[in-house]
Scaffold this motif. Structure first.
Motif, PDB file in Angstrom:
ATOM      1  N   LYS A  79     -31.003  29.285 -29.688  1.00  0.00           N
ATOM      2  CA  LYS A  79     -31.721  30.571 -29.600  1.00  0.00           C
ATOM      3  C   LYS A  79     -31.483  31.252 -28.250  1.00  0.00           C
ATOM      4  O   LYS A  79     -31.288  32.457 -28.182  1.00  0.00           O
ATOM      5  CB  LYS A  79     -33.230  30.350 -29.815  1.00  0.00           C
ATOM      6  CG  LYS A  79     -33.581  30.157 -31.282  1.00  0.00           C
ATOM      7  CD  LYS A  79     -35.063  29.864 -31.454  1.00  0.00           C
ATOM      8  CE  LYS A  79     -35.279  29.099 -32.748  1.00  0.00           C
ATOM      9  NZ  LYS A  79     -36.561  28.428 -32.833  1.00  0.00           N
ATOM     10  N   ASP A  92     -28.487  35.834 -34.719  1.00  0.00           N
ATOM     11  CA  ASP A  92     -29.931  36.075 -34.608  1.00  0.00           C
ATOM     12  C   ASP A  92     -30.740  34.963 -35.254  1.00  0.00           C
ATOM     13  O   ASP A  92     -30.184  34.034 -35.846  1.00  0.00           O
ATOM     14  CB  ASP A  92     -30.301  37.440 -35.230  1.00  0.00           C
ATOM     15  CG  ASP A  92     -30.073  37.496 -36.746  1.00  0.00           C
ATOM     16  OD1 ASP A  92     -29.682  36.465 -37.337  1.00  0.00           O
ATOM     17  OD2 ASP A  92     -30.300  38.562 -37.338  1.00  0.00           O
ATOM     18  N   ASP A  93     -32.051  35.064 -35.098  1.00  0.00           N
ATOM     19  CA  ASP A  93     -32.972  34.136 -35.738  1.00  0.00           C
ATOM     20  C   ASP A  93     -33.568  34.940 -36.893  1.00  0.00           C
ATOM     21  O   ASP A  93     -34.240  35.946 -36.665  1.00  0.00           O
ATOM     22  CB  ASP A  93     -34.052  33.729 -34.726  1.00  0.00           C
ATOM     23  CG  ASP A  93     -34.861  32.550 -35.207  1.00  0.00           C
ATOM     24  OD1 ASP A  93     -34.639  32.104 -36.359  1.00  0.00           O
ATOM     25  OD2 ASP A  93     -35.724  32.068 -34.442  1.00  0.00           O
ATOM     26  N   SER A 141     -35.499  36.831 -39.647  1.00  0.00           N
ATOM     27  CA  SER A 141     -36.904  37.112 -39.977  1.00  0.00           C
ATOM     28  C   SER A 141     -36.924  37.995 -41.219  1.00  0.00           C
ATOM     29  O   SER A 141     -35.966  38.712 -41.499  1.00  0.00           O
ATOM     30  CB  SER A 141     -37.624  37.770 -38.808  1.00  0.00           C
ATOM     31  OG  SER A 141     -37.143  39.086 -38.652  1.00  0.00           O
ATOM     32  N   TYR A 142     -38.001  37.909 -41.950  1.00  0.00           N
ATOM     33  CA  TYR A 142     -38.078  38.562 -43.269  1.00  0.00           C
ATOM     34  C   TYR A 142     -39.305  39.440 -43.343  1.00  0.00           C
ATOM     35  O   TYR A 142     -40.423  39.001 -43.050  1.00  0.00           O
ATOM     36  CB  TYR A 142     -38.146  37.480 -44.347  1.00  0.00           C
ATOM     37  CG  TYR A 142     -38.313  37.999 -45.761  1.00  0.00           C
ATOM     38  CD1 TYR A 142     -37.331  38.783 -46.362  1.00  0.00           C
ATOM     39  CD2 TYR A 142     -39.446  37.673 -46.511  1.00  0.00           C
ATOM     40  CE1 TYR A 142     -37.475  39.241 -47.670  1.00  0.00           C
ATOM     41  CE2 TYR A 142     -39.595  38.127 -47.820  1.00  0.00           C
ATOM     42  CZ  TYR A 142     -38.611  38.906 -48.388  1.00  0.00           C
ATOM     43  OH  TYR A 142     -38.749  39.353 -49.681  1.00  0.00           O
ATOM     44  N   LYS A 173     -44.617  39.677 -42.511  1.00  0.00           N
ATOM     45  CA  LYS A 173     -43.406  39.339 -41.773  1.00  0.00           C
ATOM     46  C   LYS A 173     -43.361  37.836 -41.522  1.00  0.00           C
ATOM     47  O   LYS A 173     -44.356  37.238 -41.130  1.00  0.00           O
ATOM     48  CB  LYS A 173     -43.397  40.109 -40.445  1.00  0.00           C
ATOM     49  CG  LYS A 173     -42.029  40.124 -39.810  1.00  0.00           C
ATOM     50  CD  LYS A 173     -41.909  41.169 -38.726  1.00  0.00           C
ATOM     51  CE  LYS A 173     -40.473  41.129 -38.200  1.00  0.00           C
ATOM     52  NZ  LYS A 173     -40.281  41.778 -36.953  1.00  0.00           N
ATOM     53  N   THR A 174     -42.207  37.231 -41.773  1.00  0.00           N
ATOM     54  CA  THR A 174     -42.050  35.793 -41.531  1.00  0.00           C
ATOM     55  C   THR A 174     -40.887  35.615 -40.567  1.00  0.00           C
ATOM     56  O   THR A 174     -39.771  36.034 -40.859  1.00  0.00           O
ATOM     57  CB  THR A 174     -41.755  35.039 -42.847  1.00  0.00           C
ATOM     58  OG1 THR A 174     -42.692  35.475 -43.833  1.00  0.00           O
ATOM     59  CG2 THR A 174     -41.874  33.547 -42.676  1.00  0.00           C
ATOM     60  N   GLU A 175     -41.170  34.999 -39.421  1.00  0.00           N
ATOM     61  CA  GLU A 175     -40.130  34.897 -38.393  1.00  0.00           C
ATOM     62  C   GLU A 175     -39.610  33.474 -38.219  1.00  0.00           C
ATOM     63  O   GLU A 175     -40.155  32.532 -38.778  1.00  0.00           O
ATOM     64  CB  GLU A 175     -40.697  35.410 -37.066  1.00  0.00           C
ATOM     65  CG  GLU A 175     -40.972  36.899 -37.154  1.00  0.00           C
ATOM     66  CD  GLU A 175     -41.543  37.494 -35.890  1.00  0.00           C
ATOM     67  OE1 GLU A 175     -42.462  36.880 -35.316  1.00  0.00           O
ATOM     68  OE2 GLU A 175     -41.063  38.579 -35.499  1.00  0.00           O
ATOM     69  N   GLY A 176     -38.532  33.353 -37.465  1.00  0.00           N
ATOM     70  CA  GLY A 176     -38.011  32.027 -37.121  1.00  0.00           C
ATOM     71  C   GLY A 176     -37.510  31.255 -38.320  1.00  0.00           C
ATOM     72  O   GLY A 176     -37.790  30.074 -38.480  1.00  0.00           O
ATOM     73  N   GLN A 177     -36.727  31.899 -39.178  1.00  0.00           N
ATOM     74  CA  GLN A 177     -36.327  31.268 -40.440  1.00  0.00           C
ATOM     75  C   GLN A 177     -34.887  30.747 -40.459  1.00  0.00           C
ATOM     76  O   GLN A 177     -34.312  30.531 -41.515  1.00  0.00           O
ATOM     77  CB  GLN A 177     -36.547  32.254 -41.594  1.00  0.00           C
ATOM     78  CG  GLN A 177     -38.004  32.575 -41.830  1.00  0.00           C
ATOM     79  CD  GLN A 177     -38.821  31.333 -42.136  1.00  0.00           C
ATOM     80  OE1 GLN A 177     -38.527  30.602 -43.071  1.00  0.00           O
ATOM     81  NE2 GLN A 177     -39.840  31.082 -41.332  1.00  0.00           N
TER      82      GLN A 177
END
Ligand code: G16
Length: 544
Positions: free
Chosen positions: A434, A454-455, A457-458, A466-470
């Motif tokens: 990261k 990138d990391d 996110s949705y 929002k869902t991050e770090g996926q």
């Protein structure tokens, strides 16, 4: 009915992962552990009192004990009715269907899916909501928060629970109805596929199939559907008897864990079609004679041909795939001029898209394929889809796939898993990646230029969550990709998943060995993430 209120100290490790709470059987046998999680579920869902729930599991070790506890707790918490699979058995897709069909409030599924079973194996518990799908993040988080402060649970006294005979019994005001686990589901499949055509195919002298139920839950479903309703021979279903420890095997339908099936298919006299499903019946693997269909290709091919199958004859509204799944389905969506959504890993992310009528099909690289017929991925459904396609096309699995590649190009794809690595080291590996993401962009690796790093996110287009770090995405100029994620379903240490994809349009290059076609990208992945340095491993444990 005697109700006991049991005082406990809260547990701090009941955070659901990609798919419910998965832990070792031993952990679940810790006094009050299962009870605490069930009470946290009950405290988190609205409308529990007077409701109907569906309950069943994949038959793994501890299934029956867990069911008895859950029934006593359901009675004590005011549930009116539980539809229980006979013997405590229900596949995950069958639970999803039953919740929808009987308009239940939700369902509890007891399974650790593809993880091994038995006293030394794993167990799991998952809550599905009234649309039949896995509880979304907001609910799983609420369950977790409950568990962190839970100080008591309610349970009815011990009593006989005759769960092996169809019929019903009562625990206080709770009515437990024992239903046949297979019939409703099998009837539903008949409405989606052309059973007559499939049965003709199974009668053809030039066609034979072998389905591996892996001594897991799909055995009874396969017998009823393939054998009794479609006329497949008895020898076409192997490892059909569900066993508490899956016969000592690892009920994961992939090349590494379905070795016997692979051996049969990779033989000149072997069957023309092979398939397998996992512990709880939601995953699938599709094989032809000497041929393996990657799950991502399977989704793309199903999408491209769906209009040929009765249940999908009106065409597709859209497709969704999890981010690490190959981009093969995107190419089909583009041609069909329908949207293709990219979601985080986890079936729960498809629920809103399906409910909102945005997609008809969805799938994942992890051997999961499904549609809007239920809200879970569905192993037997995928097998029936392929049988229906073969019956229409009168062509081999290999030819169907090759024709697809010649039209759309081939997405070479592999996943390398490093299992049971030290969790702290695995997190360090991800953190290290990261930190370097920005510096990767524009850089050249073995002649390949990075355009995105990138990391993932949705942003859910339906509810705006929002869902991050996926997962870390490294995307190159030619659409090749390397993805790094830590699994959310393992129970020992951490599992690093490395997904590698390369697109080749030229038909003359569609015969390469997958690992060879991806060798450069695999090497880049190892260097970028410093895999040997962090994991101490030179090679992955499982390659699919
Ligand atoms: C579950 C989820 C899937 C996910 C898979 C692997 O499947 O339902 O959506 O792709 O786990 O997840 P991870 O990469 O986090 O281990 P299943 O069949 O285990 O319920």
């Amino acid at each position: 009915m005697l109700i006991e209120i049991v005082k406990i100290s809260p547990f701090d490790d009941q955070k659901p992962g990609t798919s419910g709470l998965r832990k070792s059987v031993k952990k679940f046998q810790t006094p009050h552990y299962l009870q605490a999680f069930v009470q946290s579920i009950f405290n988190s869902i609205e409308g529990l009192k007077g409701s109907t729930l569906v309950l069943g599991g994949d038959g793994r070790f501890y299934n029956r004990e867990a069911i008895k506890i859950i029934l006593r707790m359901a009675a004590a918490n005011g549930v009116s009715k539980v539809l229980l699979g006979q013997g405590g058995i229900l596949s995950t897709p069958a639970v999803s269907h039953l919740i929808r069909k009987y308009k239940a409030l939700g369902g509890i599924i007891l399974s650790a899916s593809h993880n091994p079973g038995g006293p030394e194996g794993d167990f799991g518990i998952k809550y599905n909501i009234e649309n039949g799908g896995p509880a979304p993040e907001a609910i799983t988080e609420a369950i977790y928060q409950q568990s962190l402060r839970l100080e008591e649970y309610s349970i009815a006294g011990i009593q006989p629970m005759p769960m092996d005979k169809l019929g019903s019994f009562e625990i206080g005001d709770l009515l437990v109805e024992i239903i046949d686990p297979v019939t409703d589901y099998a009837d539903y499949m008949e409405t989606l596929f052309d059973f007559e055509k499939i049965s003709e195919l199974l009668g053809q002298a030039d066609f034979s199939m072998l389905f591996d139920a892996m001594n897991a839950v799909t055995g009874p479903y396969a017998v009823e559907i393939f054998q009794n309703r479609l006329g497949a021979s008895e020898t076409s279903i192997m490892r059909r008897r569900p066993l508490g420890n899956f016969g000592g095997g690892h009920p994961d339908p992939n090349q590494a864990h379905a070795k016997d099936l692979m051996r049969h298919l990779y033989s000149a006299t072997g069957p023309s079609f092979g398939a397998a499903s996992d512990g709880d019946g939601d995953r699938n693997m599709i094989l032809g004679n000497y041929f393996f269909v990657t799950p991502s290709d399977s989704l793309a091919i199903i999408a491209a041909n769906a209009h040929l199958v009765p249940g999908y004859k009106d065409g597709l509204k859209g497709i969704a795939r999890s981010m690490p799944t190959s981009q093969a389905p995107d190419l089909v969506a583009k041609k069909l001029e329908i949207p293709c959504y990219e979601t985080p890993t986890g079936w729960k992310f498809f629920g809103n898209l399906l409910d909102d009528g945005r997609i008809t099909l969805c799938g994942e690289e992890s051997f999961g394929t499904g549609s809007d017929h239920i809200r879970e991925k569905d192993g037997i459904w995928a097998v029936l889809f392929w049988l229906n396609l073969i019956a229409i096309k009168q062509n081999s699995v290999e030819n169907i796939v090759r024709e697809h590649w010649s039209m759309y190009g081939r997405n070479y794809y592999t996943r390398h898993d490093y299992e049971g690595i030290n969790s702290a080291k695995a997190n360090d590996l991800m953190d290290n990646l990261k930190e370097q993401l920005d510096s990767f962009i524009g850089k050249d690796f073995a002649g390949l230029k990075v355009v995105v790093a990138d990391d993932f996110s949705y942003l859910d287009p339906v509810d705006g969550s929002k869902t991050e770090g996926q997962g870390i995405r490294i995307i190159f100029e030619n659409d090749s990709r390397i993805i790094f994620r830590l699994s959310g379903t393992g129970t020992q240490g951490a599992t690093l998943r490395v997904y590698v994809e390369r697109y080749i349009q030229d038909v003359a290059q569609h015969d390469l060995d997958t690992q060879e076609a991806l060798v450069e990208l695999i090497a880049i992945a190892s260097v970028l993430a410093e895999i040997p340095e962090y994991t101490g491993r030179e090679k992955p444990d499982v390659v699919t």
